[in-house]
Design a protein around this motif. Sequence first.
Motif, PDB file in Angstrom:
ATOM      1  N   GLN B 210      43.896  38.231  36.568  1.00  0.00           N
ATOM      2  CA  GLN B 210      44.295  36.953  35.993  1.00  0.00           C
ATOM      3  C   GLN B 210      45.654  37.054  35.307  1.00  0.00           C
ATOM      4  O   GLN B 210      46.513  36.173  35.459  1.00  0.00           O
ATOM      5  N   ASP B 211      45.882  38.129  34.553  1.00  0.00           N
ATOM      6  CA  ASP B 211      47.139  38.240  33.811  1.00  0.00           C
ATOM      7  C   ASP B 211      48.318  38.541  34.747  1.00  0.00           C
ATOM      8  O   ASP B 211      49.417  38.037  34.528  1.00  0.00           O
ATOM      9  N   LEU B 212      48.074  39.332  35.801  1.00  0.00           N
ATOM     10  CA  LEU B 212      49.136  39.518  36.799  1.00  0.00           C
ATOM     11  C   LEU B 212      49.454  38.169  37.451  1.00  0.00           C
ATOM     12  O   LEU B 212      50.607  37.865  37.749  1.00  0.00           O
ATOM     13  N   GLY B 213      48.413  37.368  37.644  1.00  0.00           N
ATOM     14  CA  GLY B 213      48.600  36.020  38.185  1.00  0.00           C
ATOM     15  C   GLY B 213      49.582  35.208  37.350  1.00  0.00           C
ATOM     16  O   GLY B 213      50.380  34.429  37.892  1.00  0.00           O
ATOM     17  N   HIS B 214      49.549  35.369  36.035  1.00  0.00           N
ATOM     18  CA  HIS B 214      50.489  34.645  35.168  1.00  0.00           C
ATOM     19  C   HIS B 214      51.924  35.093  35.424  1.00  0.00           C
ATOM     20  O   HIS B 214      52.844  34.283  35.442  1.00  0.00           O
ATOM     21  N   ILE B 215      52.124  36.408  35.579  1.00  0.00           N
ATOM     22  CA  ILE B 215      53.475  36.926  35.884  1.00  0.00           C
ATOM     23  C   ILE B 215      53.939  36.366  37.222  1.00  0.00           C
ATOM     24  O   ILE B 215      55.075  35.891  37.347  1.00  0.00           O
ATOM     25  N   LEU B 216      53.059  36.403  38.211  1.00  0.00           N
ATOM     26  CA  LEU B 216      53.450  35.950  39.559  1.00  0.00           C
ATOM     27  C   LEU B 216      53.786  34.455  39.552  1.00  0.00           C
ATOM     28  O   LEU B 216      54.778  34.026  40.155  1.00  0.00           O
ATOM     29  N   ALA B 217      52.976  33.663  38.852  1.00  0.00           N
ATOM     30  CA  ALA B 217      53.224  32.217  38.796  1.00  0.00           C
ATOM     31  C   ALA B 217      54.541  31.936  38.086  1.00  0.00           C
ATOM     32  O   ALA B 217      55.368  31.135  38.555  1.00  0.00           O
ATOM     33  N   ALA B 218      54.759  32.608  36.934  1.00  0.00           N
ATOM     34  CA  ALA B 218      55.976  32.345  36.155  1.00  0.00           C
ATOM     35  C   ALA B 218      57.212  32.851  36.891  1.00  0.00           C
ATOM     36  O   ALA B 218      58.310  32.304  36.733  1.00  0.00           O
ATOM     37  N   SER B 219      57.046  33.903  37.713  1.00  0.00           N
ATOM     38  CA  SER B 219      58.191  34.491  38.420  1.00  0.00           C
ATOM     39  C   SER B 219      58.371  33.911  39.824  1.00  0.00           C
ATOM     40  O   SER B 219      59.372  34.219  40.490  1.00  0.00           O
ATOM     41  N   GLY B 280      42.809  51.526  52.165  1.00  0.00           N
ATOM     42  CA  GLY B 280      43.814  50.640  52.735  1.00  0.00           C
ATOM     43  C   GLY B 280      43.270  49.267  53.120  1.00  0.00           C
ATOM     44  O   GLY B 280      43.950  48.477  53.780  1.00  0.00           O
ATOM     45  N   ARG B 281      42.034  48.976  52.698  1.00  0.00           N
ATOM     46  CA  ARG B 281      41.434  47.677  53.041  1.00  0.00           C
ATOM     47  C   ARG B 281      41.654  46.678  51.902  1.00  0.00           C
ATOM     48  O   ARG B 281      41.503  47.023  50.724  1.00  0.00           O
ATOM     49  N   GLU B 282      41.968  45.436  52.268  1.00  0.00           N
ATOM     50  CA  GLU B 282      42.114  44.391  51.253  1.00  0.00           C
ATOM     51  C   GLU B 282      40.729  43.944  50.789  1.00  0.00           C
ATOM     52  O   GLU B 282      39.796  43.876  51.588  1.00  0.00           O
ATOM     53  N   TYR B 283      40.593  43.649  49.489  1.00  0.00           N
ATOM     54  CA  TYR B 283      39.310  43.165  48.953  1.00  0.00           C
ATOM     55  C   TYR B 283      39.560  42.067  47.937  1.00  0.00           C
ATOM     56  O   TYR B 283      40.673  41.893  47.445  1.00  0.00           O
ATOM     57  N   GLN B 284      38.491  41.345  47.632  1.00  0.00           N
ATOM     58  CA  GLN B 284      38.571  40.283  46.620  1.00  0.00           C
ATOM     59  C   GLN B 284      38.134  40.841  45.267  1.00  0.00           C
ATOM     60  O   GLN B 284      37.238  41.679  45.208  1.00  0.00           O
ATOM     61  N   PRO B 285      38.736  40.387  44.177  1.00  0.00           N
ATOM     62  CA  PRO B 285      38.292  40.859  42.854  1.00  0.00           C
ATOM     63  C   PRO B 285      36.844  40.450  42.646  1.00  0.00           C
ATOM     64  O   PRO B 285      36.412  39.392  43.103  1.00  0.00           O
ATOM     65  N   GLU B 286      36.097  41.322  41.929  1.00  0.00           N
ATOM     66  CA  GLU B 286      34.657  41.087  41.764  1.00  0.00           C
ATOM     67  C   GLU B 286      34.359  39.809  41.020  1.00  0.00           C
ATOM     68  O   GLU B 286      33.441  39.080  41.333  1.00  0.00           O
ATOM     69  N   LYS B 287      35.107  39.570  39.953  1.00  0.00           N
ATOM     70  CA  LYS B 287      34.872  38.330  39.205  1.00  0.00           C
ATOM     71  C   LYS B 287      36.189  37.926  38.561  1.00  0.00           C
ATOM     72  O   LYS B 287      37.035  38.779  38.290  1.00  0.00           O
ATOM     73  N   PRO B 288      36.344  36.641  38.316  1.00  0.00           N
ATOM     74  CA  PRO B 288      37.585  36.214  37.681  1.00  0.00           C
ATOM     75  C   PRO B 288      37.630  36.703  36.248  1.00  0.00           C
ATOM     76  O   PRO B 288      36.622  37.151  35.707  1.00  0.00           O
ATOM     77  N   GLY B 289      38.787  36.611  35.623  1.00  0.00           N
ATOM     78  CA  GLY B 289      38.960  37.060  34.240  1.00  0.00           C
ATOM     79  C   GLY B 289      38.165  36.214  33.269  1.00  0.00           C
ATOM     80  O   GLY B 289      37.488  35.259  33.642  1.00  0.00           O
ATOM     81  N   PHE B 290      38.244  36.575  32.039  1.00  0.00           N
ATOM     82  CA  PHE B 290      37.515  35.932  30.970  1.00  0.00           C
ATOM     83  C   PHE B 290      37.969  34.489  30.775  1.00  0.00           C
ATOM     84  O   PHE B 290      39.165  34.210  30.710  1.00  0.00           O
TER      85      PHE B 290
END
Lengths: 296, 296
Positions: B210-219, B280-290
Amino acid sequence: MHEFDLIKRYFQKPAAGSVKIGVGDDAAVLAVPPGYELVVTTDTMVSGVHFFADVSPATLGHKALAVNLSDLAAMGAQPAWFTLALTLPEAEPEWVDAFAQGLFLLADSSGITLVGGDTTQGPLSVTITAMGLVPQGQALTRGGAQTGDLVFFSGAIGDAAQALADLQKWGQTPTRLRARLECPTPRLALGQALRGLATACIDVSDGLVQDLGHILAASGRGAKINLSPFLSGDDYELLFTAPEHSLADVIAAAVASDCVVTPIGHIQAEAGLHLIDAQGREYQPEKPGFQHFSEP
Amino acid sequence: MHEFDLIKRYFQKPAAGSVKIGVGDDAAVLAVPPGYELVVTTDTMVSGVHFFADVSPATLGHKALAVNLSDLAAMGAQPAWFTLALTLPEAEPEWVDAFAQGLFLLADSSGITLVGGDTTQGPLSVTITAMGLVPQGQALTRGGAQTGDLVFFSGAIGDAAQALADLQKWGQTPTRLRARLECPTPRLALGQALRGLATACIDVSDGLVQDLGHILAASGRGAKINLSPFLSGDDYELLFTAPEHSLADVIAAAVASDCVVTPIGHIQAEAGLHLIDAQGREYQPEKPGFQHFSEP
């Protein structure tokens, strides 16, 4: 509603002017102009303690900011920025919308900008930290009252306490009094106009007797106050001292600030607060000021 | 115990240095040195939401300040001042004493001074507003990540989330993990050392994804992250980006800050976050952040 949506929808405003980075990063970045000092105050309002649980959200938004602005006023500071920590039992968009309207109506008219915050889930409470600016060394403190100074009070004493007493006893109070309790007007213009005039200043939140006591303790003085017995508390008026020879300047500052001020007594060299009624008799205050924690 | 006694006994310290007026007036008056900008953040911790109701008061005092210091660290700011709004069901001197000890142990070692506050009666919660200083224009934001930048993480990922999961499942967790959850170490030295090196920075409180998501969105960027599936949240570590050619400088900054940093992936031009496991396999995060407020 998602926490980030809530923040974005109601509280995120573009950064501008002295706000280099506003709501939406880890912290705000703010530019303090050269020659100024930063003035900071914080106040919490808790449901059932500082307001009735069924208060209108717009009123709560106004008052939570107003009590902080009143502290800035008492320092002679001009408002600059604030942070908001809002704890809510649930995220109701209608409630938050109305709260934000009350909050920003006062914020915008007072020239203060929201720069950060935190929304959390829990029992309803609001904590605001307000920041203001004052020219270096010119903040008004509680500690400068001098023997012989006049003691002044802005606005009317006791409206808010009367409204609270009415509401607790009868469940109703006249609209004018209710507004004085729920929507106090922080005396920002007066506070700034008193820089260089007032020797000590405080805002009356706990009650006139208690708050004057803080000025007397910090200044190492006493006072004689001529007032008939009165209720006080939650007034958010300014209580301040100034030399007798400044009386005309104080009245002029009040007029320019669109505010009434009344001289109610004098500072004395000996410690102690003496309350004198209209018949010249000394009396004891009816009850002490507001205490969050009463003695066991 | 009387509210003013409580404040005086545990929280009032003499004004000194940049604190022109500290606790005990209507507001604090603070001197921001020329050439610096003010960095401000606020965080609330509510009983039952952010901590267990039976948390040790010293631990709570530490963590309530630590989460705010972590935000200052993420901006590259040096800590300066803070205010404390403490809401307590009742005024227990022993509790407040232990809380103050945990709080001031971290405050003193971090060079941050308490300058104001408010104690109120109500359901247990703590709101701290922390102020720091950063040389003009040098704050680290979320918005500067560039395509090709390395993504770094300080300390260890997932200790706090693991401790929380353990406690919720079994009621216990190893002491080292419990300390990582309850007494996080804000990465203040690292944040300041990253000024001029990191292109974007955030502290991980809601979880890495979730927090990396904030960097990616802002950047306006995406990222590819090489990590086996992991839990994250409440880490209070720094997540930041820096150009590949700065790798040696970043490692040197980390060593000088007594802190480990690990490169975990790259920033990409295309939006989207791709998590790649050890095979090397892509996966989905287990659960979203808090999330404080979950969707209906």
